[in-house]
Design an enzyme around this catalytic site. Structure first.
Site, mmCIF file in Angstrom:
data_model
loop_
_atom_site.group_PDB
_atom_site.id
_atom_site.type_symbol
_atom_site.label_atom_id
_atom_site.label_comp_id
_atom_site.label_asym_id
_atom_site.label_seq_id
_atom_site.Cartn_x
_atom_site.Cartn_y
_atom_site.Cartn_z
ATOM 1 N N HIS A 1 16.193 -80.665 11.281
ATOM 2 C CA HIS A 1 15.327 -79.922 12.243
ATOM 3 C C HIS A 1 13.874 -79.145 11.117
ATOM 4 C CE1 HIS A 1 15.579 -76.933 15.695
ATOM 5 N NE2 HIS A 1 15.508 -76.577 15.289
ATOM 6 N N GLU A 2 14.205 -78.558 10.429
ATOM 7 C CA GLU A 2 12.566 -78.072 9.943
ATOM 8 C C GLU A 2 11.792 -78.709 9.930
ATOM 9 O OE1 GLU A 2 12.276 -75.167 10.640
ATOM 10 O OE2 GLU A 2 14.762 -74.661 10.521
HETATM 11 N N1 B3K Z 1 11.780 -71.316 14.198
HETATM 12 C C1 B3K Z 1 12.468 -70.815 13.546
HETATM 13 C C2 B3K Z 1 13.383 -69.568 14.531
HETATM 14 C C3 B3K Z 1 12.633 -68.256 13.765
HETATM 15 C C4 B3K Z 1 13.512 -66.985 14.033
HETATM 16 C C5 B3K Z 1 12.460 -65.954 14.434
HETATM 17 N N2 B3K Z 1 13.015 -65.070 14.805
HETATM 18 C C6 B3K Z 1 14.140 -72.054 12.617
HETATM 19 C C7 B3K Z 1 13.729 -72.713 13.672
HETATM 20 O O1 B3K Z 1 14.222 -72.565 14.576
HETATM 21 O O2 B3K Z 1 13.641 -74.536 13.612
HETATM 22 ZN ZN ZN Z 2 14.335 -74.945 15.268
#
Ligand code: B3K
Ligand code: ZN
Length: 854
Positions: free
Chosen positions: A298-299
């Site tokens: 995902h990341e």
């Molecule tokens: N984009 C981050 C989430 C950030 C949370 C902020 N409170 C993780 C993700 O969805 O990949």
């Molecule tokens: Zn995300």
């Protein structure tokens, strides 16, 4: 007060100023970190004379414009901003601020996790580092210098590529990083600490060499190999599937123990909750291995869907999150069993997102009104958002979707865009009109699709009368009809045929000719739309779907419908006998050939929340009692069959191949039923003590807790003693212990008082309090209201420590609408108590206000 004022999507204005380059220097100290930001600022709107920068929890040291220090009367400062009067169109702004990372318990901005410094800036955490245009449509090129003690913090990391390093005075050293890709401030990251480093390399499809580095706490390197393998698989998958390559020379992941969410996709420097990095056979379950791979993917996928193309404003969050969840789900489905992955997606959606979509915090996947952005990292934005992308994929087809993705990147690479831009790229690439489809982005609530079927024997013609219905939610001003793709399977003796229907009107009729006999109809195969379905099916028809449908999701879903039907019958008539046909169905699934992972899913009863979600004005205890009766009866009637399947799926050597994972899943579902029959309950502790892997160990331990077996205290003590020094495993211990059935509140208090419990660590807080509220419905919803009080007390304590975590944990308390009046009153009483405390954080205030005004 201004800080509670909502912001509206309809008020969006493009920025009057932008920041093109930022040069940051961090002189790191626990309580007194000095941040120097040198920014190249340009005016976009020539009529704008005031530059308002966001900033919170900062101590301003100095401000200078083009080298000229400003006096205090030359700017305005308040709790959330710094405002400057500007003459120049282009200028250099230099700001020095002081921050206190060690006392930052909210874990937003720069904070300390264990011995390391790290950052979390999404959504609006960068404003806790320096005064800035902290909004996603301001994209700047960052250069970051980090200075810290060389012995304590040998690794100094930031986004991009390392461009300089040197020793400086007092045993400190300095490292400078440069990120050539302009990015919004929410993707900024810095880490300083002493870690073990797992290094590897990846050669991209075009032949570029990328360094891969995973930083973990000392002693944990052996637990990082699975994460590294997952990263490489993700990189290859994105190249093969979407032709997307990684762009920098280095990709770093740092695992930290104190983290509010799962992980964060900061450009080139992901920061992860250690829960989603560390895994080995002794400490991680099969599910943990799966989740590590999924979160790493995902990341990584965010590098294109999120970082290269980002959101114009936070209302567009689903642009990156819905799409990236869809991408990680597709990746997992390609790596594992498609059907089981799909079943798990749907279970999650029904258990968590459907209730949210009916709650006082219901919002469309693109919300229109936000008080605290952190409250919108929700099941709706993520999981329903992914379902919306999946429907698009189904409507335009796989080729159309890939062309749409290519066009999206061609048009928008390097920009901050909207959900409409994404759908337009899909529509243009496939030449499909998606204007009605966009309603999914603006309408909250789970739709219901009602279907009636008619079969004309003389003409051999099947007619389906289909209608769509939308809940009347205050958040929707009007309700519009949606474009709903309905995949179906018609099952006849001659075989089965698949069709895709498109429901676009309030009511529509679909006719199928030339059928040899009346088919059994499986609706929404593969769960083709995130809706509830009302369709009268006989038990016999559901059993035909279970045995004959080609679509494995539908086979599982038919089985769940049978369970659901029985549970409702038991809620209405608690002393009725469990249906013999249902027992026969369970028995035949148990004894059937085929995929054990699918069988394990089919034999698992629906969860409390999935059941409650389909109820109206139900007493929670009535659900618990009905489920207990059903479970107990199935366990009793089929005891020897469970034992037989359990035994035949025992493994002598531990392996992580798909078949072994499936066998373990099935065996552990059987064990859960066996725990309820006296003659086999001893198998639970036998498995616990003999287990050579965490999947089997924890399955036995949690079974002992849920069935309240006599060996429980010995097992729990053994487990705690064995794993006392392994944080992530102790989190599991707390989660399992939160599900205790006897003397629950005394035991919960003892857990709160235990030495290794702290509300300061979000994983620990969630593992006890979240697990209690979500997984122990018997006691969370106990009639005395003590469960609600327990949760409210913890939420109040967390309000002062970490509002983001507090606001997440309150969720089950505000989902009261489905219960009877007496229950609702007890829940609301606790919400009112939370509402009345001093210094209620914005995060909680938004939720309790919504709950109390509903
Ligand atoms: N984009 C981050 C989430 C950030 C949370 C902020 N409170 C993780 C993700 O969805 O990949
Ligand atoms: Zn995300």
């Amino acid at each position: 007060m201004a800080e509670f004022q909502p912001r509206f999507l309809s008020d969006y204005q493009s920025p009057a100023f932008t920041i093109k380059k930022v040069d940051l220097t961090f002189d790191l100290y626990d309580n007194d970190t000095l941040v120097t930001a040198i920014m190249q600022v340009s005016r976009i709107d020539k009529s704008s004379k005031q530059l308002r920068l966001d900033g919170e929890h900062l101590t301003l040291v100095s401000v200078a414009i083009d080298g000229q220090l400003l006096a205090a009367d030359q700017y305005q400062l308040d709790d959330s901003s710094l405002t400057l009067s500007i003459e120049q169109d282009d200028f250099t702004l230099e700001i020095e601020t002081k921050i206190d990372p060690e006392n930052n318990t909210a874990l937003e901005g720069l904070y300390k996790s264990g011995g390391a410094f790290c950052t979390q800036c999404e959504a609006e955490g960068f404003r806790r580092i320096t005064y800035f245009l902290d909004r996603p449509d301001v994209l700047a090129e960052y250069t970051t210098t980090v200075i810290a003690d060389e012995n304590v913090y040998p690794y100094l990391l930031a986004n991009g590529n390392k461009i300089a390093e040197s020793s400086v005075e007092n045993g400190r050293h300095s490292v400078t990083w440069h990120d050539p890709f302009p990015k919004p401030s929410y993707l900024f990251a810095l880490v300083a600490g002493d870690f073990d480093l797992l290094s590897d390399t990846y050669k991209t499809a075009s032949g570029r060499q990328v360094a891969l580095e995973i930083f973990v706490d000392k002693g944990n390197i052996e637990k990082a190999h699975h994460a590294m393998a997952s990263l490489k698989k993700s990189m290859a998958w994105d190249e093969q599937t979407y032709n997307l390559e990684y762009d920098l020379d280095i990709y770093m992941i740092v695992a930290v123990d104190f983290f509010n969410m799962g992980a964060m996709e900061n450009k080139g420097l992901n920061v992860f909750n250690s829960k989603f990095v560390l895994a080995d056979n002794a400490t991680a379950t099969d599910t943990d291995f799966f989740n590590v791979e999924a979160v790493i993917a995902h990341e990584y996928f965010h590098n294109w869907t999120g970082n290269r193309v980002t959101c114009r404003d936070w209302f567009q969050l689903s642009l990156k999150e819905g799409l990236t969840v869809f991408r990680d789900q597709s990746f997992s489905a390609d790596m594992h069993s498609k059907a089981v992955c799909r079943i798990q997606n749907v279970r999650l959606l029904r258990r968590m997102q459907f209730p949210e979509d009916a709650s006082p915090m219901a919002h469309p996947i693109r919300p229109e009104k936000v008080v605290e952005m952190n409250n919108f990292y929700t099941m709706t934005v993520y999981e329903k958002g992914a379902e919306v992308i999946r429907m698009l994929h189904r409507i335009v087809g796989d080729d159309g979707f890939k062309k749409g993705m290519a066009l999206y990147f061609e048009r928008h690479d390097g920009h901050a865009v909207t959900c409409d831009d994404f759908v337009d790229a899909m529509a243009d690439a496939s030449q499909v009109d998606l204007s009605q489809f966009k309603v999914w982005y603006e309408q909250a609530g789970t739709p219901t699709v009602k279907v009636e079927k008619q079969f004309d024997q003389a003409k051999n013609e099947l007619t389906l009368h289909v209608s769509q219905h939308h809940p009347d939610l205050p958040v929707n001003k009007t309700t519009k009809d949606l474009l709903i793709p309905i995949a179906i399977e018609l099952i006849t003796q001659a075989g089965s045929q698949s069709h895709l229907l498109t429901l676009s009107q309030a009511q529509q009729t679909f006719t199928f000719k030339h059928l040899e006999n009346e088919p059994v109809v499986a609706l929404f195969t593969d769960f083709s739309a995130p809706v509830k379905v009302e369709f009268e099916q006989t038990d016999q028809a559901l059993n035909t779907i279970i045995t004959d449908a080609k679509d494995e999701f539908s086979r599982w879903d038919a089985c769940q419908s049978l369970f659901m039907r029985e549970i409702f019958a038991l809620i209405n008539a608690p002393s009725k006998a469990v249906s013999a046909t249902l027992l026969a169905t369970v028995s035949s699934i148990l004894n059937s050939e085929g995929d054990n992972a699918l069988k394990a899913e089919m034999l698992t009863l629906p969860s409390f929340d999935e059941i409650a979600e389909l109820c109206d004005s139900v007493e929670p205890q009535a659900i618990c009692r009905a489920v207990e009766t059903l479970k107990q009866t199935i366990a009793g009637e089929l005891a020897s069959e469970f034992k037989q399947v359990f035994t035949s799926n025992q493994q002598t050597t531990y392996s992580k191949d798909a078949k072994s994972i499936a066998n373990r899943a099935l065996k552990n579902v059987c064990l859960n039923y066996m725990a309820r029959s006296e003659q086999y309950a001893s198998m639970v502790s036998k498995q616990y003590y003999e287990a050579d892997n965490m999947t089997d160990g924890i399955a036995a331990f949690s079974t002992a807790v849920i069935a309240n077996l006599p060996d429980l205290s010995a097992i729990s003590e053994h487990f705690a003693n064995k794993w006392k020094d392994t944080t992530l495993v102790m989190d599991k211990w707390y989660s399992v212990m939160a599900q205790q059935q006897q003397d629950t509140f005394t035991k919960l208090q003892a857990l709160l008082d235990s030495e290794s419990f702290t509300l300061h660590n979000p994983n620990r807080a969630r593992s006890l309090i979240g697990a209690f509220a979500m997984n122990n419905p018997q006691h969370f919803h106990c009639e005395s209201g003590q469960g609600y009080r327990f949760l409210a007390d913890r939420v109040i304590e967390l309000n002062a420590i970490n509002p983001q975590v507090a606001a997440r944990l309150i969720t089950p308390l505000i989902q009261f609408g489905r219960f009877d009046q007496a229950t609702q009153q007890k829940m609301k009483r606790e919400i009112s108590r939370i509402a009345s405390i001093d210094k209620l954080a914005r995060d909680l205030k938004e939720k309790v206000s919504a709950a109390l005004s509903s």
